[in-house]
Design a protein around this motif. Structure first.
Motif, PDB file in Angstrom:
ATOM      1  N   MET A  24      47.899  20.022  87.711  1.00 14.56           N
ATOM      2  CA  MET A  24      48.254  21.351  89.009  1.00 14.56           C
ATOM      3  C   MET A  24      47.132  22.657  88.231  1.00 14.56           C
ATOM      4  SD  MET A  24      50.794  20.978  91.205  1.00 14.56           S
ATOM      5  CE  MET A  24      51.978  21.432  89.878  1.00 14.56           C
ATOM      6  N   ASN A  25      46.052  23.134  88.131  1.00 16.60           N
ATOM      7  CA  ASN A  25      44.988  24.053  88.085  1.00 16.60           C
ATOM      8  C   ASN A  25      45.423  25.486  88.839  1.00 16.60           C
ATOM      9  OD1 ASN A  25      45.279  23.318  85.339  1.00 16.60           O
ATOM     10  ND2 ASN A  25      43.476  22.166  85.159  1.00 16.60           N
ATOM     11  N   ASN A  26      45.203  26.194  88.544  1.00 19.21           N
ATOM     12  CA  ASN A  26      44.759  27.786  89.092  1.00 19.21           C
ATOM     13  C   ASN A  26      45.750  27.188  91.020  1.00 19.21           C
ATOM     14  OD1 ASN A  26      43.295  30.066  90.274  1.00 19.21           O
ATOM     15  ND2 ASN A  26      41.525  28.755  91.688  1.00 19.21           N
ATOM     16  N   LEU A  27      46.675  27.041  90.392  1.00 20.49           N
ATOM     17  CA  LEU A  27      47.872  27.148  91.552  1.00 20.49           C
ATOM     18  C   LEU A  27      47.931  28.374  92.639  1.00 20.49           C
ATOM     19  CD1 LEU A  27      51.288  25.530  89.118  1.00 20.49           C
ATOM     20  CD2 LEU A  27      49.877  24.696  91.054  1.00 20.49           C
ATOM     21  N   LYS A  28      48.215  27.823  93.541  1.00 22.02           N
ATOM     22  CA  LYS A  28      48.401  29.011  94.432  1.00 22.02           C
ATOM     23  C   LYS A  28      49.092  28.989  95.305  1.00 22.02           C
ATOM     24  CE  LYS A  28      43.232  28.406  95.869  1.00 22.02           C
ATOM     25  NZ  LYS A  28      42.749  28.455  96.969  1.00 22.02           N
ATOM     26  N   PRO A  29      49.948  30.120  96.253  1.00 24.46           N
ATOM     27  CA  PRO A  29      51.268  30.057  96.594  1.00 24.46           C
ATOM     28  C   PRO A  29      51.411  28.984  97.287  1.00 24.46           C
ATOM     29  CG  PRO A  29      50.585  32.162  96.216  1.00 24.46           C
ATOM     30  CD  PRO A  29      49.022  31.665  96.227  1.00 24.46           C
ATOM     31  N   GLU A  30      50.370  28.550  98.447  1.00 19.26           N
ATOM     32  CA  GLU A  30      50.647  27.823  99.060  1.00 19.26           C
ATOM     33  C   GLU A  30      50.892  26.664  98.681  1.00 19.26           C
ATOM     34  OE1 GLU A  30      46.476  29.039  99.694  1.00 19.26           O
ATOM     35  OE2 GLU A  30      48.557  29.509  99.019  1.00 19.26           O
ATOM     36  N   ASP A  31      50.159  25.784  97.599  1.00 24.63           N
ATOM     37  CA  ASP A  31      50.990  25.178  96.417  1.00 24.63           C
ATOM     38  C   ASP A  31      52.454  24.721  96.537  1.00 24.63           C
ATOM     39  OD1 ASP A  31      48.028  23.959  96.147  1.00 24.63           O
ATOM     40  OD2 ASP A  31      48.187  25.909  94.109  1.00 24.63           O
ATOM     41  N   THR A  32      53.125  25.532  97.024  1.00 22.06           N
ATOM     42  CA  THR A  32      54.840  25.647  96.649  1.00 22.06           C
ATOM     43  C   THR A  32      55.341  24.269  97.593  1.00 22.06           C
ATOM     44  OG1 THR A  32      54.653  27.890  96.583  1.00 22.06           O
ATOM     45  CG2 THR A  32      56.538  27.101  96.759  1.00 22.06           C
ATOM     46  N   ALA A  33      56.014  23.377  96.655  1.00 24.51           N
ATOM     47  CA  ALA A  33      56.595  22.454  97.598  1.00 24.51           C
ATOM     48  C   ALA A  33      57.389  21.441  96.649  1.00 24.51           C
ATOM     49  CB  ALA A  33      55.179  21.407  98.374  1.00 24.51           C
ATOM     50  N   VAL A  34      58.380  20.742  97.393  1.00 27.58           N
ATOM     51  CA  VAL A  34      58.675  20.114  96.333  1.00 27.58           C
ATOM     52  C   VAL A  34      57.910  18.093  96.324  1.00 27.58           C
ATOM     53  CG1 VAL A  34      60.094  17.593  96.166  1.00 27.58           C
ATOM     54  CG2 VAL A  34      60.879  19.770  97.153  1.00 27.58           C
ATOM     55  N   TYR A  35      57.217  18.080  95.138  1.00 16.83           N
ATOM     56  CA  TYR A  35      56.355  17.112  94.889  1.00 16.83           C
ATOM     57  C   TYR A  35      56.908  15.873  94.837  1.00 16.83           C
ATOM     58  CZ  TYR A  35      52.763  20.689  94.520  1.00 16.83           C
ATOM     59  OH  TYR A  35      51.776  21.718  94.873  1.00 16.83           O
ATOM     60  N   TYR A  36      56.531  14.815  95.407  1.00 10.65           N
ATOM     61  CA  TYR A  36      56.906  13.392  94.469  1.00 10.65           C
ATOM     62  C   TYR A  36      56.066  12.498  94.630  1.00 10.65           C
ATOM     63  CZ  TYR A  36      60.271  14.777  98.168  1.00 10.65           C
ATOM     64  OH  TYR A  36      61.377  15.791  98.820  1.00 10.65           O
ATOM     65  N   CYS A  37      56.386  11.836  93.493  1.00 12.56           N
ATOM     66  CA  CYS A  37      55.716  10.763  92.994  1.00 12.56           C
ATOM     67  C   CYS A  37      56.156   9.233  94.173  1.00 12.56           C
ATOM     68  CB  CYS A  37      56.032  10.332  91.752  1.00 12.56           C
ATOM     69  SG  CYS A  37      55.045   9.133  90.611  1.00 12.56           S
ATOM     70  N   HIS A  38      54.996   8.238  94.082  1.00 14.98           N
ATOM     71  CA  HIS A  38      54.818   6.997  94.492  1.00 14.98           C
ATOM     72  C   HIS A  38      54.305   6.558  94.179  1.00 14.98           C
ATOM     73  CE1 HIS A  38      53.209   5.246  97.653  1.00 14.98           C
ATOM     74  NE2 HIS A  38      54.282   5.130  99.061  1.00 14.98           N
TER      75      HIS A  38
END
Length: 121
Positions: free
Chosen positions: A81-95
């Motif tokens: 994940m590059n150039n992260l933005k505040p809207e990228d804030t979240a819990v990320y889940y692998c599937h």
């Protein structure tokens, strides 16, 4: 049975980068596709990126900034994940999606426990 364990989340400033890892174990040969999803409070879990049968799909919101890759030897999938933005804030889940080795060839889905990503100054 497949187990997924995510790592690499954390706090990062806008414009920064993070690399998430998802280590798969168990019957990894049954995996036909893997991907990353994210979820924020009050929102539905949404697709970020996936690799199914070597076809890679990205959400429009992350296209050009995120990339998914896999190390087959380590049975690990990554989300750069590059150039992260505040809207990228979240819990990320692998599937992971799997199919049985024998008929009736049941399809199953597996989720990791999630890793928190916070993008803030």
């Amino acid at each position: 049975q497949v187990q997924l364990v995510e790592s690499g989340g954390g706090l990062v400033q806008p414009g920064g980068s993070l690399r998430l890892s998802c280590a798969a174990s168990g019957d990894t040969l049954s995996i036909t596709g893997m991907g990353w999803y994210r979820q924020t409070p009050g929102e539905q879990r949404e697709l970020v990126a996936r690799n199914t049968s070597n076809i890679i799909i990205y959400a429009d919101s992350v296209k050009g900034r995120f990339s998914i890759s896999r190390n087959s030897t380590k049975n690990t999938v990554y989300l750069q994940m590059n150039n992260l933005k505040p809207e990228d804030t979240a819990v990320y889940y692998c599937h992971a999606h799997t199919v049985g080795h024998f008929p009736p060839l049941f399809h199953s889905e597996y989720w990791g426990q999630g890793t928190q990503v916070i993008v803030s100054s």
